[in-house]
Design a protein around this motif. Sequence first.
Motif, short mmCIF file in Angstrom:
data_model
loop_
_atom_site.label_atom_id
_atom_site.label_comp_id
_atom_site.label_asym_id
_atom_site.label_seq_id
_atom_site.Cartn_x
_atom_site.Cartn_y
_atom_site.Cartn_z
N PHE A 34 -2.76 4.46 1.91
CA PHE A 34 -4.16 4.88 1.85
C PHE A 34 -4.92 4.32 3.05
O PHE A 34 -5.80 4.96 3.58
N GLU A 87 4.35 1.89 4.75
CA GLU A 87 4.35 1.57 3.31
C GLU A 87 5.56 0.71 2.97
O GLU A 87 6.24 0.94 1.97
N ASP A 123 0.83 -1.22 0.00
CA ASP A 123 0.00 0.00 0.00
C ASP A 123 0.86 1.27 0.00
O ASP A 123 0.90 2.00 0.99
N PRO A 124 1.55 1.55 -1.15
CA PRO A 124 2.33 2.79 -1.21
C PRO A 124 1.40 3.99 -0.99
O PRO A 124 0.28 4.00 -1.50
N TYR A 125 1.85 4.96 -0.27
CA TYR A 125 1.11 6.15 0.14
C TYR A 125 0.26 5.89 1.39
O TYR A 125 -0.27 6.81 1.99
N GLU A 162 8.38 2.28 -7.51
CA GLU A 162 7.86 2.86 -6.27
C GLU A 162 8.52 2.18 -5.09
O GLU A 162 8.96 1.04 -5.19
N LEU A 202 9.29 7.85 -1.02
CA LEU A 202 8.02 8.06 -0.34
C LEU A 202 6.84 7.87 -1.27
O LEU A 202 6.90 8.18 -2.45
N TYR A 203 5.74 7.36 -0.73
CA TYR A 203 4.41 7.43 -1.35
C TYR A 203 4.35 6.73 -2.70
O TYR A 203 5.22 5.94 -3.06
N GLU A 204 3.27 7.03 -3.45
CA GLU A 204 3.14 6.39 -4.75
C GLU A 204 3.56 7.37 -5.85
O GLU A 204 3.61 8.57 -5.64
#
Lengths: 198, 617
Positions: free
Chosen positions: B121, B126, B117-119, B298, B331-333
């Motif tokens: 949500f 992550e 689950d990048p970011y 990612e 970081l994140y998506e």
Amino acid sequence: MKPIRLVIVAVGGQGNLLASSVLGEAALLAGVEVKMSEIHGMAQRGGVVESAIVFGDAKSTIISNGEADVLLGFEPSETLRALGKCNGNTVVITNLSPLPPFTVAIGRGVYPDIENVQGLIRSKVSRLVAFDAQALAKEAGNVLAVNMVLLGALIQAGIVPVSADHVRTAIKTRTKQEFLESNQKAFELGFAAAGQAL
Amino acid sequence: MHKLLSKDTGSQVLLLGNEAIARGAIEAGVRIASTYPGTPSSEISNNLFQVSQESDLYFQFSTNEKVALEVAAAAANSGVRSLAIMKHVGVNVAADALMTLAYVGVKGGLVIISADDPYMFSSQNEQDNRYYGKLSGLPILEPSSVAEAKEMIIEAFNISEALKEPVIFRTTTRINHSTGIVELKDITPPVLKGDFVKDPFNYVTVPAVSRKLHVKLLENIKKAESLSDNSPYNRISGSGSFGIVTNGVSFGYVSDALNDLDIKDKIKVFRVGFSHPMPREKILSFLKDLEKVLIVEEGEPYMEETIKAFAQEAGLTLSIRGKAENLFSRLYEFDPGTVRKVIADYFDIPYSPPETVDLSDIPEIPARPPNLCAGCSHRATFYEVKKAAEGTDTVCPTDIGCYTLGFLPPLSMGDFLICMGSSVGSGCGFSAVTDKKVISFIGDSTFFHAGIPGLINAVFNNHNLTLVILDNGTTAMTGHQPNPGVDMAALQFGGFGKVSIEQMVKACGVQHVEIIEPYKVKKSISAIKEALDFEGVSVVISREACALFAKGFKKKPSRAFHVSGKCKNHKDCINELACPAFFIDGEEVKIDPVQCTGCAVCAQVCPENAILPVKEA
Ligand code: SF4
């Protein structure tokens, strides 16, 4: 086909996932390549639900800031919040009936003035179609049919590559029997309203 | 018939990524699937649960991911195709089983789905689970699209059987929760009956056995490397003297960027779909004639590190970059625009980014954080605990579920959270070193998942803490899956047992147990007070059905409440409960009758008794 990118923003419970699935089904019927993505982790708990729908030849299922061809907003303050998705050529279609977030009720925020919201959006994008979709949903006999009203307006605006007839068929296959009639009516009311709201 | 059992071979259907994955497993002839639900993986399980009601598939919601993997491991070693489904952090829970299962291996295909689950949500971190491939030695497959996910999971079963090892099938949220057009293929009927042949010197992992098995695992990794080198999922497209290596959804963003920038003839793309072991030979031959390479992935620099190591061993000195301050973030998506910009910058391609609208004059828009549903029993419990603890200096470790949202104001109940079950374990630590009263919160499903060892620890080590178990009879957050405390017969499902939370708690040695009905405010507050006053471990079981889940079963909606003329505008209801059914109309407090579930908690909180049931018309 050159990709057409649509962003839909709504508040959890407004039925935007059904709206996207109807659009996806309509694209399948129209023989148009379609990809969608949605974030619905906390949708049922009143948060914001955002869907991206990409029609045509693209592999990405999400839409970057400034790259939406159409922004369809189910709630005016959410439409405004999503404005970063737009550029000068974007068409914005929004419901004007507000659903103030709970933070407003407990004094942790102020709901923006609707007239001001419209003016701001209009000045930044190529076209704004704004009307009270909730009133039309009520007229169609189901307050929850705001999603279908807005779908009607979206199709009338003519940017996404699916026809009204494809959407009509998709509404039949994707909605529950008990809501079918009101959903169909809501779609037609939205379609007609957007014609006038230009 | 469930749509995922359709025999309409060749037809094109629109499926959610998770539906496509479930369908792929069905087409592959999966016999058994086990899971602990977790976003973004949950719809795979929900669909397979439904499918199991009308097919030969055996499906179970296990108590946690470790158990789920053990169940699948045994089934696979009895020769049937097995699937274990979990979110990325669930693999941490299952990791103990995973690491040694890699030594033991499988007979029937075993696929482990890790939904990353990048970011974040809907996750607490992550983490990039491709490293589990390196850590365990197991192969990893990663799809780039919904349609590919369905085909690839079938291949994952084949690879698992060819290598006799489990295969990790790694997705990210944007695969799980994207929708695309998928072509249905034939369903292979599953092998129904398994048989376990005793072979303790290969199955019982005492040191002498494991020393042998580790040798076998290393041999299998070698074989997997050659499969990876020859895999159609590791493929090269395009031409040119620049190169991009990419995986997962980033491949889509790269493809779109090359189109947009019109540089398909300048850049060769290596799409990695079989990412552990990395395809060494194929990568080296890809790098050989290139001037510079960009790695688009990612998360962590997993491929970047490996490819740099390959290049170093082969004495190649071209520039290979990926994660860096002016390139990609860990970081994140990612998103298509970012990927396009970095590609243009790195390879010096002329490019003008799309002009975004000026947002400088947009007024501040009120935040819309998620909130506990109207009528959610957790809200009542949090309010009552807060009242009962008034004047006490507390620390309130919380846990994972809808009730985590109780940490938001105005309830503000939730001070510490790291993982499933941590409310109890960390509560023990807080009680050991602080003078504060520890009140831990945990849901029913999370209690079964990882709370019980913490509770036993609290009793054994004599900690002073109160554990509040929020028992709403379902795993609400991930979409209302059952758990061992649920009365399945009442939900019309046969063949299940039931574990009583109070018997469990008592069996753990807890001396003081209170059971409350949270919609009865006064009574609950006094019961909670008693529990808080108890020196040692006390438990409060707060029992009331999840309001959202219950809605689905009610024949007739409950009577809503309204704010009558007696209201003196204290706004205690809004300020202390923050139920989303309330709204302010001008200066008046009102209740939305559509949202109100009739729980009557606010009516008991109002000092003027101004909140009354709506009269029936
Ligand atoms: S789904 Fe159930 S538990 Fe979760 S917030 Fe809603 S009522 Fe509460």
